[in-house]
Write a protein that holds these residues in place. Structure first.
Motif, PDB file in Angstrom:
ATOM      1  N   THR A 129      -8.745  25.786  14.302  1.00 35.14           N
ATOM      2  CA  THR A 129      -7.859  24.699  13.892  1.00 35.14           C
ATOM      3  C   THR A 129      -6.418  25.178  13.762  1.00 35.14           C
ATOM      4  N   LEU A 130      -5.539  24.206  13.603  1.00 36.71           N
ATOM      5  CA  LEU A 130      -4.127  24.502  13.384  1.00 36.71           C
ATOM      6  C   LEU A 130      -3.946  25.332  12.109  1.00 36.71           C
ATOM      7  N   ASN A 131      -4.693  24.998  11.066  1.00 40.39           N
ATOM      8  CA  ASN A 131      -4.625  25.790   9.832  1.00 40.39           C
ATOM      9  C   ASN A 131      -5.042  27.235  10.081  1.00 40.39           C
ATOM     10  N   ASP A 132      -6.110  27.398  10.879  1.00 36.18           N
ATOM     11  CA  ASP A 132      -6.541  28.760  11.238  1.00 36.18           C
ATOM     12  C   ASP A 132      -5.397  29.502  11.923  1.00 36.18           C
ATOM     13  N   ALA A 133      -4.760  28.800  12.887  1.00 36.53           N
ATOM     14  CA  ALA A 133      -3.683  29.436  13.660  1.00 36.53           C
ATOM     15  C   ALA A 133      -2.527  29.829  12.742  1.00 36.53           C
ATOM     16  N   ASN A 134      -2.151  28.934  11.843  1.00 35.72           N
ATOM     17  CA  ASN A 134      -1.041  29.242  10.932  1.00 35.72           C
ATOM     18  C   ASN A 134      -1.365  30.453  10.065  1.00 35.72           C
ATOM     19  N   ASN A 135      -2.604  30.528   9.634  1.00 39.63           N
ATOM     20  CA  ASN A 135      -3.039  31.654   8.820  1.00 39.63           C
ATOM     21  C   ASN A 135      -2.977  32.964   9.611  1.00 39.63           C
ATOM     22  N   ILE A 136      -3.447  32.901  10.853  1.00 38.56           N
ATOM     23  CA  ILE A 136      -3.455  34.106  11.697  1.00 38.56           C
ATOM     24  C   ILE A 136      -2.029  34.556  11.996  1.00 38.56           C
ATOM     25  N   ILE A 137      -1.185  33.598  12.370  1.00 40.79           N
ATOM     26  CA  ILE A 137       0.196  33.929  12.732  1.00 40.79           C
ATOM     27  C   ILE A 137       0.918  34.551  11.539  1.00 40.79           C
ATOM     28  N   LYS A 141       1.952  40.718  12.061  1.00 44.46           N
ATOM     29  CA  LYS A 141       3.364  41.113  12.142  1.00 44.46           C
ATOM     30  C   LYS A 141       3.488  42.254  13.148  1.00 44.46           C
ATOM     31  N   SER A 142       4.735  42.534  13.519  1.00 44.05           N
ATOM     32  CA  SER A 142       4.958  43.566  14.528  1.00 44.05           C
ATOM     33  C   SER A 142       4.459  44.939  14.059  1.00 44.05           C
ATOM     34  N   ASN A 143       4.404  45.124  12.750  1.00 41.88           N
ATOM     35  CA  ASN A 143       3.962  46.434  12.262  1.00 41.88           C
ATOM     36  C   ASN A 143       2.524  46.416  11.747  1.00 41.88           C
ATOM     37  N   ALA A 159      -5.239  38.904  21.379  1.00 47.47           N
ATOM     38  CA  ALA A 159      -4.866  40.314  21.525  1.00 47.47           C
ATOM     39  C   ALA A 159      -3.568  40.415  22.331  1.00 47.47           C
ATOM     40  N   ALA A 160      -3.486  39.666  23.422  1.00 49.72           N
ATOM     41  CA  ALA A 160      -2.284  39.692  24.260  1.00 49.72           C
ATOM     42  C   ALA A 160      -1.071  39.181  23.484  1.00 49.72           C
ATOM     43  N   SER A 161      -1.258  38.102  22.722  1.00 50.74           N
ATOM     44  CA  SER A 161      -0.143  37.547  21.952  1.00 50.74           C
ATOM     45  C   SER A 161       0.327  38.531  20.879  1.00 50.74           C
ATOM     46  N   ALA A 162      -0.638  39.181  20.235  1.00 50.81           N
ATOM     47  CA  ALA A 162      -0.281  40.136  19.185  1.00 50.81           C
ATOM     48  C   ALA A 162       0.447  41.346  19.771  1.00 50.81           C
ATOM     49  N   ARG A 163      -0.002  41.795  20.927  1.00 50.64           N
ATOM     50  CA  ARG A 163       0.680  42.919  21.581  1.00 50.64           C
ATOM     51  C   ARG A 163       2.110  42.553  21.950  1.00 50.64           C
ATOM     52  N   LYS A 164       2.291  41.304  22.356  1.00 50.42           N
ATOM     53  CA  LYS A 164       3.607  40.844  22.793  1.00 50.42           C
ATOM     54  C   LYS A 164       4.640  40.961  21.658  1.00 50.42           C
ATOM     55  N   ILE A 165       4.190  40.784  20.413  1.00 49.40           N
ATOM     56  CA  ILE A 165       5.149  40.946  19.314  1.00 49.40           C
ATOM     57  C   ILE A 165       5.113  42.365  18.751  1.00 49.40           C
ATOM     58  N   GLY A 166       4.383  43.240  19.430  1.00 51.00           N
ATOM     59  CA  GLY A 166       4.419  44.655  19.059  1.00 51.00           C
ATOM     60  C   GLY A 166       3.355  45.105  18.090  1.00 51.00           C
ATOM     61  N   ALA A 167       2.450  44.224  17.692  1.00 52.11           N
ATOM     62  CA  ALA A 167       1.398  44.617  16.754  1.00 52.11           C
ATOM     63  C   ALA A 167       0.424  45.589  17.427  1.00 52.11           C
TER      64      ALA A 167
END
Lengths: 401, 106
Positions: A129-137, A141-143, A159-167
């Motif tokens: 859900t959108l709530n799930d996504a907001n929680n995950i986002i 963080k990059s670190n 995984a790809a999205s998280a890598r894109k922000i450097g996590a």
């Protein structure tokens, strides 16, 4: 009475509500969703919405103004707790009882839950859900170090999205390869290489036994005895269709709610559409249940037409897409049951198509950065296409001519 | 008030008030313009929002990307003016626009 009640708040439900009006339904339409926001698109949650290139307003499948214009009564934050087929009513969580002349069940699916010690900790999330996504986002963080449990599309896209922000990202997969449910070994190998090249620590053939807290975060204990420290984890180990309501009402269910080619259940006033429906597919000559936006939309249109007295058969060809890093996958068809595969193009160039054949006939194509092959495959496979393996592999000529 | 005019293959016309930030696809989907489907929601994955944009309007929109071009290459009823309407974004200064639609998106 002319009243269509739609149970659910996803793609199928939203599409059905508007399609009913487009098809000429003049009675009332009520859409009952247990979420507190209007139906929204789920595919961008793991990518475009994650990177804020898609806003929450843009996620909406239809805007508020359209439901008003189409005179659809959208009832948010309410769930249907029971269906009484004899009196043709549904009972809502508020206690209200609503009658229907036609009922559309579009309850979708829910994430399969991880069942290990520590799975209830706040670091464990699912993406539905959108709530799930907001929680995950908010938690990646990059670190930070994201632990992805399960290498299906949801897990790999996140995984790809998280890598894109450097996590930092670690993926755990209990099977010997990623995407094992939907692709062959070569395609799994391609995606494994893609994620490794992008700095993901991919652990295959590994199970997770326990999660516990530490002074500065969390630790997962794996079944080889090793430990992985992490900050947040997303579990993507498949979904379970939400059939509880239908089962309690005595509708035929078998990996979803069983419907016929008109999207009708075993009750002549009740339709089931979207991820929850188990429906016949002519090309594959078997019943299938899909987790697919285009399929949900098509089923919604078919149900709406049938309710409006315009008999229509659901016979769309399944297709899917996934965006990860610089790779766009478009899949036409279902590969299950293939006996041969052919690669067309150069896998190392990230531009190729993988054809799945059964008894010489093409049954599915995974197209990597190859939209033309995908478009042709989607149009031609349903016609029952037989192309020699040599011709499929020969990139100097079109395979479809 | 800026108007986007959708003309379907049977010359039925639907006029919709433009909204900044919307695409010609999302505007159609939110105004029951039946000839545009938009299955993938704008991810350039399906080509079911195919429309025809006269060259005189082209300068008001971004140029076709490689992906859009590739998707359209095999789309049914492709012509020289074909565009994916999900890629035609409406801005504050977009003038009145007319797009025509293929008889089917499949």
């Amino acid at each position: 009475m002319n009243l269509v009640v739609i149970v659910g708040g996803g793609h199928a439900a939203a599409e059905a509500a508007i399609a009913l009006r487009i098809q000429g339904w003049e009675g009332d339409i009520k859409l009952i969703s247990d979420e507190d926001v209007l139906p929204y698109q789920r595919p961008p949650l793991s990518k475009g919405y994650f990177h804020k290139t898609v806003t929450s307003a843009q996620l909406l499948i239809k805007k508020q103004a359209l439901y008003e214009k189409a005179n659809v009564d959208v009832m948010l934050g309410l769930s249907v707790v029971a269906i009484d087929r004899l009196s043709q009513t549904v009972t809502v969580s508020s206690g209200a009882i609503i009658g229907y002349s036609h009922l559309i069940i579009a309850t979708g699916a829910q994430a399969r839950i991880l069942n290990i010690p520590g799975a209830e900790l706040p670091c464990v999330s699912y993406l539905r859900t959108l709530n799930d996504a907001n929680n995950i986002i908010a938690n990646i963080k990059s670190n930070s170090h994201l632990l992805v449990i399960g290498a299906g599309y949801i897990g790999l896209e996140l995984a790809a999205s998280a890598r894109k922000i450097g996590a930092r990202v670690t993926i755990l997969e209990s099977f010997e390869r990623v995407l094992s449910r939907v692709t062959n070994e070569q395609m799994s190998g391609f995606y494994q290489g893609l994620h490794k090249d992008n700095g993901v620590d991919l652990k295959l053939n590994i199970g997770i036994e326990e999660i516990h807290t530490t002074e500065d975060g969390y630790v997962a204990t794996l079944n080889d005895g090793s430990n992985v420290a992490f900050d947040h984890t997303v579990v993507g180990i498949g979904v379970i269709p939400n059939t509880g309501l239908a089962e309690a009402a005595g509708l035929e269910c078998d990996n979803g709610i069983v419907v016929n080619e008109h999207t009708l259940t075993s009750d002549p006033t009740i339709y089931a559409i979207g991820d929850v429906s188990n429906h016949p597919n002519e090309f594959y000559a078997r019943n299938i249940r899909l987790e697919s936006v285009p399929s949900a939309m098509e089923q919604a249109k078919v149900a709406a037409a049938n309710i409006c007295g315009k008999p229509k058969i659901h016979n769309s060809f399944p297709w899917f897409w996934s965006d990860q890093y610089d790779v766009k996958l478009q899949t036409a068809g279902l590969s299950q049951g293939y006996d041969e595969t052919v690669v067309r193009g150069d896998m190392t160039q990230k531009k190729f198509a993988l054809f799945y054949l059964k008894k010489g006939k093409i049954i599915a194509v995974d197209a990597i950065n190859s939209p033309k092959d995908f478009m042709k495959a989607k149009a031609l496979i349903p016609q029952g296409l037989t192309v020699s393996k040599d011709k499929l592999a020969d990139i100097t000529k079109n395979w479809f001519d | 008030m800026t108007i986007i005019k959708y003309v379907d293959a049977e010359n039925n016309v639907t006029e919709v008030e433009a909204e900044t930030g919307e695409s010609i696809m999302s505007l159609a989907v939110n105004n029951m313009v039946d000839g545009i489907v938009g299955e993938c929601g704008g991810a350039q994955a399906c080509a079911t929002c195919h429309c025809y944009l006269d060259n005189k309007y082209a300068k008001h929109f971004s140029e076709m990307s490689e992906m859009e071009e590739a998707m359209l290459e095999s789309a049914p009823q492709r012509t020289e003016t074909s565009r994916l309407s999900c890629q035609l974004m409406l801005k504050d200064d977009t003038p009145d626009i007319e797009v025509s639609l293929p008889s089917s998106q499949y």
